[in-house]
Design an enzyme around this catalytic site. Structure first.
Site, PDB file in Angstrom:
ATOM      1  N   ARG A  67      26.051 -23.729 -38.431  1.00 33.33           N
ATOM      2  CA  ARG A  67      25.718 -22.310 -38.639  1.00 33.33           C
ATOM      3  C   ARG A  67      24.528 -22.181 -39.576  1.00 33.33           C
ATOM      4  O   ARG A  67      23.798 -21.202 -39.565  1.00 33.33           O
ATOM      5  CB  ARG A  67      26.929 -21.529 -39.191  1.00 33.33           C
ATOM      6  CG  ARG A  67      26.582 -20.074 -39.462  1.00 33.33           C
ATOM      7  CD  ARG A  67      27.753 -19.140 -39.714  1.00 33.33           C
ATOM      8  NE  ARG A  67      28.876 -19.717 -40.375  1.00 33.33           N
ATOM      9  CZ  ARG A  67      28.905 -20.071 -41.669  1.00 33.33           C
ATOM     10  NH1 ARG A  67      27.832 -19.919 -42.425  1.00 33.33           N
ATOM     11  NH2 ARG A  67      29.991 -20.582 -42.186  1.00 33.33           N
ATOM     12  N   LYS A 222      13.750 -13.620 -23.484  1.00 37.23           N
ATOM     13  CA  LYS A 222      12.886 -13.039 -22.457  1.00 37.23           C
ATOM     14  C   LYS A 222      11.758 -14.008 -22.070  1.00 37.23           C
ATOM     15  O   LYS A 222      12.043 -15.090 -21.606  1.00 37.23           O
ATOM     16  CB  LYS A 222      12.365 -11.686 -22.970  1.00 37.23           C
ATOM     17  CG  LYS A 222      13.488 -10.733 -23.351  1.00 37.23           C
ATOM     18  CD  LYS A 222      14.339 -10.403 -22.146  1.00 37.23           C
ATOM     19  CE  LYS A 222      15.432  -9.393 -22.358  1.00 37.23           C
ATOM     20  NZ  LYS A 222      16.268  -9.506 -23.515  1.00 37.23           N
TER      21      LYS A 222
HETATM   22  N1  PLP Z   1      13.627  -6.505 -28.445  1.00 35.49           N
HETATM   23  C1  PLP Z   1      13.192  -6.157 -27.235  1.00 35.49           C
HETATM   24  C2  PLP Z   1      11.818  -5.599 -27.080  1.00 35.49           C
HETATM   25  C3  PLP Z   1      14.009  -6.323 -26.107  1.00 35.49           C
HETATM   26  O1  PLP Z   1      13.560  -5.956 -24.898  1.00 35.49           O
HETATM   27  C4  PLP Z   1      15.304  -6.858 -26.293  1.00 35.49           C
HETATM   28  C5  PLP Z   1      16.211  -7.041 -25.150  1.00 35.49           C
HETATM   29  O2  PLP Z   1      15.918  -6.619 -24.039  1.00 35.49           O
HETATM   30  C6  PLP Z   1      15.722  -7.198 -27.586  1.00 35.49           C
HETATM   31  C7  PLP Z   1      14.850  -7.020 -28.643  1.00 35.49           C
HETATM   32  C8  PLP Z   1      17.080  -7.765 -27.828  1.00 35.49           C
HETATM   33  O3  PLP Z   1      17.099  -9.090 -27.401  1.00 35.49           O
HETATM   34  P1  PLP Z   1      18.417  -9.859 -26.898  1.00 35.49           P
HETATM   35  O4  PLP Z   1      18.809  -9.241 -25.601  1.00 35.49           O
HETATM   36  O5  PLP Z   1      17.979 -11.272 -26.798  1.00 35.49           O
HETATM   37  O6  PLP Z   1      19.456  -9.630 -27.943  1.00 35.49           O
END
Ligand code: PLP
Length: 410
Positions: A67, A222
């Site tokens: 962790r 992403k």
């Molecule tokens: N920031 C943006 C611009 C996003 O599009 C997303 C998710 O779509 C997040 C943060 C959150 O990421 P995660 O889904 O990996 O928790």
């Protein structure tokens, strides 16, 4: 009588002998090994102290409990640090178990009761929710502003403002934040830090630290990991003290990632530059194709002259327009459904950054909690489709999309 050594039965062996230490080797693996171990052994208490105190010889890493860090997180963080141009003196970024965990590390690690946050009114939905629903419970107030309007951001600033939180390219409207003005406002304020969620733009589209960000974060889930199979985030501050606060918040609140996900993301990163280049070229081609298709009333892509922030996009993105294209179809929900059915070769999935081109419909997913009036005020009618462009064959995808749009126009 002679002593006959007893052959120990395997079940009687101390378990550690069944867990041999890897032998010293004359070769090393080309690929980062996966290290799933949750705990780490040291030779003695002094060695344990050195790991906890961070007083190991230079270049040596030490772990205690996963962790609090593990080799796969270190390897991945190092790669993203380099991509974001993080100064090594900052001490290295932190990989978290999701993009939201990275957002949480920022808010939990850098804010205290009485602080004020200025945030874009077009942030990712869960980030906005964390600010408007979670932070008030901790005595922290957030003002939401239109980040495309530098004057509005300036007007929202208070002496207690600690963070300005923006995404450079808004989801799903593809509006471009007034980054130069916002960075200047943060720099002129005695205590405000500029936090950039660089998920959409990526380090190749927007070098956030070089443009004035104090803190940068990603949903690594992403484009960086890129294959929709690993859930991760990354966060770093340029100031080593703040950077330590982020890392400690992640360790204490348990925001840390799984070794396997880190390994997958590290593997994904090896092709990131190629994927980004191809996806960006595909996006420009698809924006053009859709703009000429019947059934499409509007295309939003920062590289197009008809984009509402095209001039600002030139200054902010400098030609790296990215892989996100939004468009508005004629009609309402019935036409959207007919379009998605006709374009079913393209996955309809509310995510972004996959190798495939994917479609999403904000009115029924990311923005479903908004009233119709609030959605329309953001420029998101029922016919609004957001497209995350992948590395597939743009001509083939363009044909599917154009045929589907034309089928609803007919
Ligand atoms: N920031 C943006 C611009 C996003 O599009 C997303 C998710 O779509 C997040 C943060 C959150 O990421 P995660 O889904 O990996 O928790």
């Amino acid at each position: 009588m002679t002593d006959t050594p007893e052959t120990p039965t395997p079940g009687a062996l101390p378990l550690t002998t069944l867990r041999p230490v890897a032998p010293a080797a004359a070769t090393r693996p080309l690929v980062t090994p996966i290290s799933p171990s949750v705990v780490y052994c040291t030779a003695d208490a002094d060695a344990m102290d050195a790991v906890y105190e961070g007083s190991l010889p230079p270049g040596e890493a030490g772990y205690t409990y996963s962790r609090e860090g593990h080799p796969n997180a270190t390897a991945l963080a190092g790669r993203i640090d380099a991509m974001e141009g993080l100064d090594p003196a900052a001490g290295g970024g932190t990989v978290t178990g999701s993009g939201m965990a990275a957002v949480a590390a920022v808010l939990l690690g850098l804010l205290e009761a009485g602080d004020h946050v200025v945030a874009s009114d077009q942030l990712y939905g869960r980030t906005a929710r964390m600010m408007t629903r979670e932070l008030p419970r901790l005595g922290i107030e957030t003002t939401l502003v239109d980040a495309t309007d530098g004057d509005a951001v300036a007007a929202a600033m208070r002496p207690q403002t600690r963070l300005i939180v923006v995404e450079v390219v808004a989801n799903p409207t593809i509006r471009i934040a007034d980054m130069n003005r916002i960075a200047a406002l943060a720099a002129a304020h005695p205590r405000a830090l500029l936090v950039v969620d660089n998920t959409f733009t990526t380090p190749l589209g927007f070098p956030a630290f070089a443009r004035g960000a104090d803190v940068v974060l990603h949903s690594v889930t992403k484009l960086l990991a890129g294959h929709s199979d690993a859930m991760l985030g990354w966060v770093a501050a340029r100031d080593p003290v703040l950077n330590t606060a982020l890392r400690e918040a992640a360790e204490t609140w348990g925001l840390t990632p799984s070794p396997f996900d880190c390994w997958l993301a590290e593997r994904g990163l090896t092709s990131f530059a190629l994927r980004h280049e191809r996806a960006t070229a595909n996006a420009a081609a698809l924006a053009e194709r859709l703009a000429g298709a019947r059934g499409v009333v509007r295309v939003l892509y920062p590289g197009r002259a008809d984009h509402p922030d095209h001039n600002r996009a030139q200054a902010v993105l400098q030609g790296r327009w990215g892989n996100m294209v939004s468009f508005v179809l004629e009609g309402g929900r019935a036409e959207v459904n007919a379009f998605l059915q006709a374009a079913r070769a393209i996955p309809f999935a509310p995510t972004l950054g996959d190798v495939s081109t994917t479609l999403s419909h904000p009115a029924s997913s990311s923005h479903r909690a908004l009233s119709e009036e609030a959605r329309l005020a953001l420029g998101i009618p029922e016919g609004f489709i957001r497209m995350s462009v992948g590395i597939d064959d743009a001509a083939a995808v363009g044909e599917v999309l154009a045929a589907a749009a034309e089928s609803i126009a007919a």
